[in-house]
Design a protein around this motif. Structure first.
Motif, PDB file in Angstrom:
ATOM      1  N   LEU A   1       0.833  -1.209   0.000  1.00  0.00           N
ATOM      2  CA  LEU A   1       0.000   0.000   0.000  1.00  0.00           C
ATOM      3  C   LEU A   1       0.866   1.257   0.000  1.00  0.00           C
ATOM      4  O   LEU A   1       0.592   2.218  -0.724  1.00  0.00           O
ATOM      5  CB  LEU A   1      -0.922  -0.012   1.223  1.00  0.00           C
ATOM      6  N   TRP A   2       1.914   1.260   0.809  1.00  0.00           N
ATOM      7  CA  TRP A   2       2.796   2.423   0.975  1.00  0.00           C
ATOM      8  C   TRP A   2       3.418   2.854  -0.351  1.00  0.00           C
ATOM      9  O   TRP A   2       3.499   4.040  -0.658  1.00  0.00           O
ATOM     10  CB  TRP A   2       3.900   2.072   1.967  1.00  0.00           C
ATOM     11  N   TYR A   3       3.871   1.850  -1.124  1.00  0.00           N
ATOM     12  CA  TYR A   3       4.554   2.147  -2.386  1.00  0.00           C
ATOM     13  C   TYR A   3       3.617   2.090  -3.589  1.00  0.00           C
ATOM     14  O   TYR A   3       4.068   2.078  -4.726  1.00  0.00           O
ATOM     15  CB  TYR A   3       5.740   1.195  -2.574  1.00  0.00           C
ATOM     16  N   SER A   4       2.306   2.107  -3.325  1.00  0.00           N
ATOM     17  CA  SER A   4       1.321   2.147  -4.413  1.00  0.00           C
ATOM     18  C   SER A   4       0.971   3.607  -4.708  1.00  0.00           C
ATOM     19  O   SER A   4       1.263   4.502  -3.904  1.00  0.00           O
ATOM     20  CB  SER A   4       0.056   1.387  -4.011  1.00  0.00           C
ATOM     21  N   PRO A   5       0.307   3.849  -5.840  1.00  0.00           N
ATOM     22  CA  PRO A   5      -0.118   5.225  -6.148  1.00  0.00           C
ATOM     23  C   PRO A   5      -1.096   5.798  -5.109  1.00  0.00           C
ATOM     24  O   PRO A   5      -1.242   7.010  -5.025  1.00  0.00           O
ATOM     25  CB  PRO A   5      -0.807   5.092  -7.509  1.00  0.00           C
ATOM     26  N   LEU A   6      -1.716   4.946  -4.305  1.00  0.00           N
ATOM     27  CA  LEU A   6      -2.632   5.437  -3.269  1.00  0.00           C
ATOM     28  C   LEU A   6      -1.916   6.253  -2.201  1.00  0.00           C
ATOM     29  O   LEU A   6      -2.495   7.166  -1.627  1.00  0.00           O
ATOM     30  CB  LEU A   6      -3.373   4.273  -2.609  1.00  0.00           C
ATOM     31  N   LEU A   7      -0.666   5.909  -1.925  1.00  0.00           N
ATOM     32  CA  LEU A   7       0.082   6.650  -0.905  1.00  0.00           C
ATOM     33  C   LEU A   7       1.305   7.328  -1.528  1.00  0.00           C
ATOM     34  O   LEU A   7       1.215   8.447  -1.997  1.00  0.00           O
ATOM     35  CB  LEU A   7       0.464   5.738   0.267  1.00  0.00           C
ATOM     36  N   PHE A   8       2.447   6.652  -1.535  1.00  0.00           N
ATOM     37  CA  PHE A   8       3.686   7.329  -1.929  1.00  0.00           C
ATOM     38  C   PHE A   8       4.317   6.781  -3.205  1.00  0.00           C
ATOM     39  O   PHE A   8       5.446   7.147  -3.534  1.00  0.00           O
ATOM     40  CB  PHE A   8       4.697   7.260  -0.781  1.00  0.00           C
TER      41      PHE A   8
END
Length: 145
Positions: A21-28
């Motif tokens: 999740l962290w390295y997805s477009p949703l976060l960062f």
């Protein structure tokens, strides 16, 4: 006091999934890609490849990190979320931040990339520490009643 293996498995899954999740477009993810300076061609090439090996290795690394954190949570006798987070914080500061700063300095990596990476590790370790500290086995729960 024994290591709570179900808690280690759950905390490992949370740590690993948080990374996705962290390295997805949703976060960062977008900022991360900008900071590592991959060209559109490099990105297309990377996206076209299988990443099973990298994902398996990342999962194993999450497991090792959480398993070692579980030993420290046990050693500090943390039994609530705050205690687990405090334990995770000191380990994060002592072992993760201190090993990433020289990479920033000597490899001339971006400070923004450093922040994205170490912030992920802090949040992941803090959540894992809280899970490990708060996890109650059936024996422990029944003994308190």
């Amino acid at each position: 006091m024994k290591i709570k293996y179900p808690a280690v498995i759950v905390a490992t899954l949370v740590h690993f999934l948080l990374g996705g999740l962290w390295y997805s477009p949703l976060l960062f993810g977008n900022k991360f890609l900008q900071l590592i300076n991959w060209s559109p061609e490099q990105l297309r090439q990377i996206e076209s490849q299988s990443h099973v090996k990298e994902l398996v290795i990342a999962f194993v690394m999450s497991f090792i990190l959480v398993y070692i954190l579980a030993h420290f949570v046990q050693y500090t006798k943390a039994t609530n979320a705050i205690g687990g987070i405090q334990t995770a914080f000191w380990l994060w500061l002592g072992f993760i931040v201190t090993t990433h700063v020289p990479m920033v300095l000597f490899e001339r990596r971006s400070f923004g990339l450093f922040l994205i990476n170490v912030a992920y590790q802090f949040v992941g370790c803090a959540i894992a520490g809280a899970i490990l500290a708060m996890w109650r086995t059936r024996d422990t729960t029944e003994a308190r009643v």
